[in-house]
Design a protein around this motif. Sequence first.
Motif, PDB file in Angstrom:
ATOM      1  N   ILE A  86       0.828  -1.209   0.000  1.00  0.00           N
ATOM      2  CA  ILE A  86       0.000   0.000   0.000  1.00  0.00           C
ATOM      3  C   ILE A  86       0.859   1.253   0.000  1.00  0.00           C
ATOM      4  O   ILE A  86       0.430   2.313  -0.473  1.00  0.00           O
ATOM      5  N   LEU A  87       2.102   1.145   0.487  1.00  0.00           N
ATOM      6  CA  LEU A  87       2.984   2.315   0.507  1.00  0.00           C
ATOM      7  C   LEU A  87       3.325   2.798  -0.895  1.00  0.00           C
ATOM      8  O   LEU A  87       3.621   3.980  -1.093  1.00  0.00           O
ATOM      9  N   THR A  88       3.277   1.904  -1.888  1.00  0.00           N
ATOM     10  CA  THR A  88       3.588   2.316  -3.267  1.00  0.00           C
ATOM     11  C   THR A  88       2.465   3.145  -3.890  1.00  0.00           C
ATOM     12  O   THR A  88       2.626   3.638  -5.008  1.00  0.00           O
ATOM     13  N   THR A  89       1.348   3.308  -3.172  1.00  0.00           N
ATOM     14  CA  THR A  89       0.253   4.151  -3.671  1.00  0.00           C
ATOM     15  C   THR A  89       0.376   5.583  -3.161  1.00  0.00           C
ATOM     16  O   THR A  89      -0.445   6.430  -3.524  1.00  0.00           O
ATOM     17  N   LEU A  90       1.368   5.856  -2.336  1.00  0.00           N
ATOM     18  CA  LEU A  90       1.542   7.188  -1.767  1.00  0.00           C
ATOM     19  C   LEU A  90       2.057   8.190  -2.804  1.00  0.00           C
ATOM     20  O   LEU A  90       2.669   7.795  -3.802  1.00  0.00           O
ATOM     21  N   PRO A  91       1.845   9.494  -2.576  1.00  0.00           N
ATOM     22  CA  PRO A  91       2.582  10.491  -3.357  1.00  0.00           C
ATOM     23  C   PRO A  91       4.078  10.182  -3.268  1.00  0.00           C
ATOM     24  O   PRO A  91       4.562   9.690  -2.228  1.00  0.00           O
ATOM     25  N   ARG A  92       4.818  10.470  -4.316  1.00  0.00           N
ATOM     26  CA  ARG A  92       6.184   9.945  -4.430  1.00  0.00           C
ATOM     27  C   ARG A  92       7.115  10.427  -3.328  1.00  0.00           C
ATOM     28  O   ARG A  92       7.936   9.649  -2.831  1.00  0.00           O
ATOM     29  N   ASP A  93       7.007  11.692  -2.916  1.00  0.00           N
ATOM     30  CA  ASP A  93       7.889  12.160  -1.842  1.00  0.00           C
ATOM     31  C   ASP A  93       7.581  11.455  -0.518  1.00  0.00           C
ATOM     32  O   ASP A  93       8.490  11.138   0.266  1.00  0.00           O
ATOM     33  N   GLU A  94       6.303  11.203  -0.264  1.00  0.00           N
ATOM     34  CA  GLU A  94       5.936  10.490   0.964  1.00  0.00           C
ATOM     35  C   GLU A  94       6.419   9.049   0.926  1.00  0.00           C
ATOM     36  O   GLU A  94       6.899   8.510   1.935  1.00  0.00           O
TER      37      GLU A  94
END
Length: 598
Positions: free
Chosen positions: A234-242
């Motif tokens: 699920i972390l790969t769905t974050l905005p890229r900087d986050e």
Amino acid sequence: MTNKTFDLQKALPSLPIPDLDNTCEKFLTWVNPMLNEEDFKQTRQIVDDFRREGGDGQKLQQKLLAWAEKEDVSNWLESFWSDTYLSYRKPLCINNNVFYLFDDIPEFKSLTSIEQAALYINSILKFKKLIDSEQLEIDMERDTPLCMNQYRKLFAATRIPQKSTDTTRSPFSEQDTGSGDAKHIVVFYKGQIFKLNVISQTGGMRVQEEILKDLQLIVDTVENNNSNQKPIGILTTLPRDEWANARNLLIEAHPQNSSMLDIIETALFSVCMDDALPEDLTEIARTMMHGNGLNRWFDKSFQLIICKNGKTGINSEHSGLDGSVIGRLLKFIANDRHNLEWRQDINIDNQITSLRFQLNKELEEFIVHAKKLFDSAVENTHVNILQFKNFGKSEIKTMRISPDAFVQLSIQLAQYKFFKRCFNTYEPVMTRKFLHGRTEAVRTMTEASIAFVKNISLDSDDSHSVKLLREAAKEHISRLADCKSGMGIQRHMLGLINMYKLFGKDLNINSMPEIFTDTGWATITHDTFSTSTSDAAGLAMAGYGPVVDDGFGIRYVTKNDFIMFCLSSRSKNKDQLKAISKCLNESLLEISSLLKNK
């Protein structure tokens, strides 16, 4: 003697740099129907100042010409185009990645989803073997060979989140740390991640029965164990900087996490085994586009997604791959001869490893945060599927019109029917006949297309409407041809922008040239309608989310007997999207009727 896959690379021509005056004139012609009279007058003055003798345009053009001659530059656009993708900061899911739904394979109907997964993996590995051995036939456009460089980025490739600008990791990138030796894939099931070796230590492909047994073991392991492993994907769905921050936290939290990430990032590809049962076309599209976010790794070059009911597709990260390359893979899978007689005498040691990350409280909170953002993004995305069954490519060709021009003019007529105006519409065309070529942006809204949609909407003389239609189709094909030949405008302008960024001060250009801050440029680069098509072989449907918040995505697959459209928008525009879909259906019928009657 047949050429090997990469034999003709050095013989491919370089991407040309268009003449500055030609690009400026073309820019004015293309942007004119998008602007009102006052804005266009201003844009023309700004363009004329930009291209004048000794002006900023000529200075930047000379720098770009010199840049293209550098020994270490094989394609003057390549690094700038890559940075355009990698500097994109929004989440990849929905906004960047493209999904491709496979045609159903009749022979697979009686198989379980796990059996199908084993066969699909087997086919993909055969395709990889063709690339590795350089036996994959060179892509051709009629008699012209195309650049095969993107096939080097298909396997063992991953986009790595970084602050401001991501990097890529593949066997052919500077960040490579051994992914060229990868012999494994990663398998996701219910958010749990497993390494699965699919190539033996001696380099041979494991047989499909071995892969099947290990896939079944993965499912059984997850079902029989109450794992408390949080869904890291699920972390790969974050905005890229986050996501870059979260990835750094993962690495810092425990030495083991770095090893787990290395396994995922160097994997040949990922396989997502979903327990979803999507039947409705919209549900299927949503599953392939984003799923529940827990059972994916959106940074991988491609993810093979298999639902429990056998619906199968690919979700592809776009920075290194264009649709034509994924299309070739799909066509190979569809035509592969699958062995449906399973051997029962396979007795092997399993080749799976569970990947377990060590998480602290901060990372667990990051996962909860990521899921909230993801759920909000999904809720804010609307998808509408139009399966136009009245006719397809075969019948359109009998009307003596290009199928792509037919569809694009139908899209513009649909816009005019609903909005009483047309909007800037983007369509990519590949430039792979040049070394390391990618795409150029076609702007399909023309003076000719506007004249046609306005005329047909007035119920005027059919003969005149047909004349205007054919003129609009001719202009569309002309623009496609220009862009395929490297004579578009947007990539050239991108090169000039980057010359300013790199050398502006040296050239005594102290601020971004006004041409790139003017209403004209802002308008022509705002993709209110972002459209694209795909090779139909082996493909049932493809799609992506809207490119801009006030816009619409339209991906279409033109089959011989029908056309499949996947339309998308933000949820605030869902009523408009539904109306556009209805108007598009009407427009296809209306243009067909017009051509058949004349």
